[in-house]
Design a protein around this motif. Structure first.
Motif, mmCIF file in Angstrom:
data_model
loop_
_atom_site.group_PDB
_atom_site.id
_atom_site.type_symbol
_atom_site.label_atom_id
_atom_site.label_comp_id
_atom_site.label_asym_id
_atom_site.label_seq_id
_atom_site.Cartn_x
_atom_site.Cartn_y
_atom_site.Cartn_z
ATOM 1 N N PHE A 160 0.828 -1.203 0.000
ATOM 2 C CA PHE A 160 0.000 0.000 0.000
ATOM 3 C C PHE A 160 0.867 1.260 0.000
ATOM 4 C CE2 PHE A 160 -2.675 3.211 2.151
ATOM 5 C CZ PHE A 160 -3.691 3.262 1.201
ATOM 6 N N ASN A 161 1.973 1.233 0.778
ATOM 7 C CA ASN A 161 2.883 2.380 0.815
ATOM 8 C C ASN A 161 3.472 2.664 -0.562
ATOM 9 O OD1 ASN A 161 2.452 2.748 3.506
ATOM 10 N ND2 ASN A 161 4.294 1.668 4.144
ATOM 11 N N ARG A 162 3.828 1.622 -1.286
ATOM 12 C CA ARG A 162 4.389 1.793 -2.630
ATOM 13 C C ARG A 162 3.344 2.390 -3.579
ATOM 14 N NH1 ARG A 162 9.354 -0.030 -2.534
ATOM 15 N NH2 ARG A 162 9.890 -1.939 -1.476
ATOM 16 N N LEU A 163 2.092 2.000 -3.397
ATOM 17 C CA LEU A 163 1.022 2.543 -4.228
ATOM 18 C C LEU A 163 0.860 4.043 -3.969
ATOM 19 C CD1 LEU A 163 -1.261 2.158 -6.250
ATOM 20 C CD2 LEU A 163 -2.741 1.512 -4.342
ATOM 21 N N ILE A 164 0.895 4.425 -2.706
ATOM 22 C CA ILE A 164 0.796 5.841 -2.357
ATOM 23 C C ILE A 164 1.972 6.612 -2.945
ATOM 24 C CG2 ILE A 164 0.927 7.491 -0.441
ATOM 25 C CD1 ILE A 164 -0.702 5.442 1.190
ATOM 26 N N LEU A 165 3.182 6.066 -2.820
ATOM 27 C CA LEU A 165 4.362 6.726 -3.376
ATOM 28 C C LEU A 165 4.263 6.845 -4.887
ATOM 29 C CD1 LEU A 165 7.130 5.125 -1.172
ATOM 30 C CD2 LEU A 165 6.381 7.505 -1.149
ATOM 31 N N PHE A 166 3.756 5.805 -5.524
ATOM 32 C CA PHE A 166 3.605 5.848 -6.978
ATOM 33 C C PHE A 166 2.638 6.961 -7.385
ATOM 34 C CE2 PHE A 166 1.409 4.514 -10.876
ATOM 35 C CZ PHE A 166 2.501 4.488 -11.742
ATOM 36 N N VAL A 167 1.526 7.083 -6.665
ATOM 37 C CA VAL A 167 0.547 8.136 -6.965
ATOM 38 C C VAL A 167 1.176 9.509 -6.760
ATOM 39 C CG1 VAL A 167 -1.622 9.185 -6.211
ATOM 40 C CG2 VAL A 167 -1.465 6.706 -6.508
ATOM 41 N N LEU A 168 1.949 9.685 -5.677
ATOM 42 C CA LEU A 168 2.635 10.960 -5.454
ATOM 43 C C LEU A 168 3.618 11.254 -6.572
ATOM 44 C CD1 LEU A 168 3.340 10.794 -1.626
ATOM 45 C CD2 LEU A 168 1.816 12.383 -2.798
ATOM 46 N N PHE A 169 4.350 10.231 -6.982
ATOM 47 C CA PHE A 169 5.314 10.385 -8.074
ATOM 48 C C PHE A 169 4.605 10.795 -9.355
ATOM 49 C CE2 PHE A 169 7.222 8.229 -11.793
ATOM 50 C CZ PHE A 169 8.322 9.049 -11.930
ATOM 51 N N MET A 170 3.518 10.149 -9.660
ATOM 52 C CA MET A 170 2.783 10.474 -10.882
ATOM 53 C C MET A 170 2.218 11.894 -10.807
ATOM 54 S SD MET A 170 3.371 8.054 -12.816
ATOM 55 C CE MET A 170 2.325 8.507 -14.181
ATOM 56 N N SER A 171 1.786 12.320 -9.622
ATOM 57 C CA SER A 171 1.284 13.685 -9.456
ATOM 58 C C SER A 171 2.383 14.692 -9.740
ATOM 59 C CB SER A 171 0.755 13.895 -8.043
ATOM 60 O OG SER A 171 -0.341 13.062 -7.813
ATOM 61 N N ALA A 172 3.571 14.459 -9.198
ATOM 62 C CA ALA A 172 4.695 15.364 -9.438
ATOM 63 C C ALA A 172 5.080 15.354 -10.903
ATOM 64 C CB ALA A 172 5.888 14.957 -8.571
ATOM 65 N N SER A 173 5.050 14.192 -11.533
ATOM 66 C CA SER A 173 5.414 14.081 -12.940
ATOM 67 C C SER A 173 4.447 14.842 -13.825
ATOM 68 C CB SER A 173 5.434 12.609 -13.369
ATOM 69 O OG SER A 173 6.419 11.919 -12.660
ATOM 70 N N CYS A 174 3.198 14.874 -13.450
ATOM 71 C CA CYS A 174 2.187 15.568 -14.246
ATOM 72 C C CYS A 174 2.431 17.065 -14.289
ATOM 73 C CB CYS A 174 0.789 15.284 -13.698
ATOM 74 S SG CYS A 174 0.284 13.573 -13.919
ATOM 75 N N PHE A 175 3.135 17.596 -13.317
ATOM 76 C CA PHE A 175 3.386 19.028 -13.271
ATOM 77 C C PHE A 175 4.751 19.377 -13.838
ATOM 78 C CE2 PHE A 175 0.174 18.449 -9.936
ATOM 79 C CZ PHE A 175 -0.795 19.280 -10.463
ATOM 80 N N GLY A 176 5.363 18.467 -14.571
ATOM 81 C CA GLY A 176 6.610 18.765 -15.251
ATOM 82 C C GLY A 176 7.869 18.487 -14.461
ATOM 83 N N ALA A 177 7.762 17.921 -13.266
ATOM 84 C CA ALA A 177 8.956 17.593 -12.501
ATOM 85 C C ALA A 177 9.726 16.494 -13.211
ATOM 86 C CB ALA A 177 8.583 17.172 -11.088
ATOM 87 N N ASP A 178 11.039 16.539 -13.091
ATOM 88 C CA ASP A 178 11.922 15.628 -13.821
ATOM 89 C C ASP A 178 12.789 14.841 -12.843
ATOM 90 O OD1 ASP A 178 14.106 14.536 -15.282
ATOM 91 O OD2 ASP A 178 13.996 16.140 -16.763
ATOM 92 N N VAL A 179 12.527 13.548 -12.715
ATOM 93 C CA VAL A 179 13.256 12.678 -11.796
ATOM 94 C C VAL A 179 14.746 12.688 -12.095
ATOM 95 C CG1 VAL A 179 13.600 10.273 -11.093
ATOM 96 C CG2 VAL A 179 11.287 11.167 -11.349
ATOM 97 N N ASN A 180 15.130 12.534 -13.348
ATOM 98 C CA ASN A 180 16.553 12.474 -13.710
ATOM 99 C C ASN A 180 17.252 13.797 -13.437
ATOM 100 O OD1 ASN A 180 16.693 9.751 -14.549
ATOM 101 N ND2 ASN A 180 15.653 10.307 -16.432
ATOM 102 N N ASN A 181 16.594 14.908 -13.709
ATOM 103 C CA ASN A 181 17.181 16.206 -13.400
ATOM 104 C C ASN A 181 17.335 16.359 -11.889
ATOM 105 O OD1 ASN A 181 18.166 18.779 -14.477
ATOM 106 N ND2 ASN A 181 16.461 19.649 -13.320
ATOM 107 N N GLY A 182 16.338 15.886 -11.137
ATOM 108 C CA GLY A 182 16.422 15.931 -9.675
ATOM 109 C C GLY A 182 17.601 15.135 -9.153
ATOM 110 N N ALA A 183 17.849 13.976 -9.747
ATOM 111 C CA ALA A 183 19.002 13.155 -9.342
ATOM 112 C C ALA A 183 20.308 13.886 -9.629
ATOM 113 C CB ALA A 183 18.967 11.808 -10.067
ATOM 114 N N LYS A 184 20.390 14.528 -10.777
ATOM 115 C CA LYS A 184 21.608 15.270 -11.145
ATOM 116 C C LYS A 184 21.831 16.466 -10.224
ATOM 117 C CE LYS A 184 21.412 13.912 -15.974
ATOM 118 N NZ LYS A 184 21.141 14.343 -17.351
ATOM 119 N N LEU A 185 20.755 17.150 -9.859
ATOM 120 C CA LEU A 185 20.871 18.261 -8.923
ATOM 121 C C LEU A 185 21.293 17.747 -7.550
ATOM 122 C CD1 LEU A 185 17.677 20.242 -9.948
ATOM 123 C CD2 LEU A 185 20.037 21.051 -10.210
#
Length: 115
Positions: A2-27
Motif C-alpha cells: 500500500f505504501n508503494r502505491l501511495i508513493l507511486f501516486v505521489l510520483f505520478m502527481s509530481a510528474s504531471c506538473f513537469g517535474a523531472d526525476v533524472n534532473n532531480g538526481a543530477k541536482l
C-alpha cells in the motif's frame, strides 16, 4: 504494498506538473549545478537510490523524504540546521529545482531495492 502505491501516486502527481526525476538526481548529486549556486545535497545528505552515488553523512538520510521537503528548501526558517541555513542563504533553490529533487526522492523511495 500500500505504501508503494501511495508513493507511486505521489510520483505520478509530481510528474504531471513537469517535474523531472533524472534532473532531480543530477541536482541532488551535483552533476548539475543549482541555478543560484547552492551546494549539492549529496555533500551532506545520502539517499538510497540507483540513480546517484552515496552521499554525505553530516545530515539525515533523505531516502524517505519525498513529498516532504518543499518547505525546508523554500524557507531558511524551515531549515533545522544552522549549517544548512548558512549554506543556502542567498542561494535558495528555484521552484523547478525543488520539484525535480522532490520527484527524484519520491521515485527513489519507491525503488524496490531501497524502499
Amino acid at each position: 504494498m500500500f505504501n508503494r502505491l501511495i508513493l507511486f501516486v505521489l510520483f505520478m502527481s509530481a510528474s504531471c506538473f513537469g517535474a523531472d526525476v533524472n534532473n532531480g538526481a543530477k541536482l541532488f548529486d551535483g552533476t548539475k549545478s543549482f541555478e543560484n549556486g547552492a551546494v549539492a545535497c549529496v555533500a551532506c545528505h545520502n539517499v538510497q537510490s540507483s540513480l546517484v552515488i552515496s552521499g554525505g553523512t553530516l545530515a539525515m538520510d533523505l531516502s524517505v523524504m519525498g513529498g516532504a521537503i518543499e518547505y525546508t528548501l523554500t524557507n531558511l526558517e524551515g531549515m533545522t540546521s544552522a549549517v544548512m541555513r548558512k549554506a543556502y542563504e542567498g542561494k535558495m533553490l528555484t521552484q523547478s529545482e525543488i520539484a525535480d529533487i522532490d520527484s527524484f526522492l519520491i521515485w527513489g523511495s519507491a525503488e524496490p531495492a531501497y524502499g
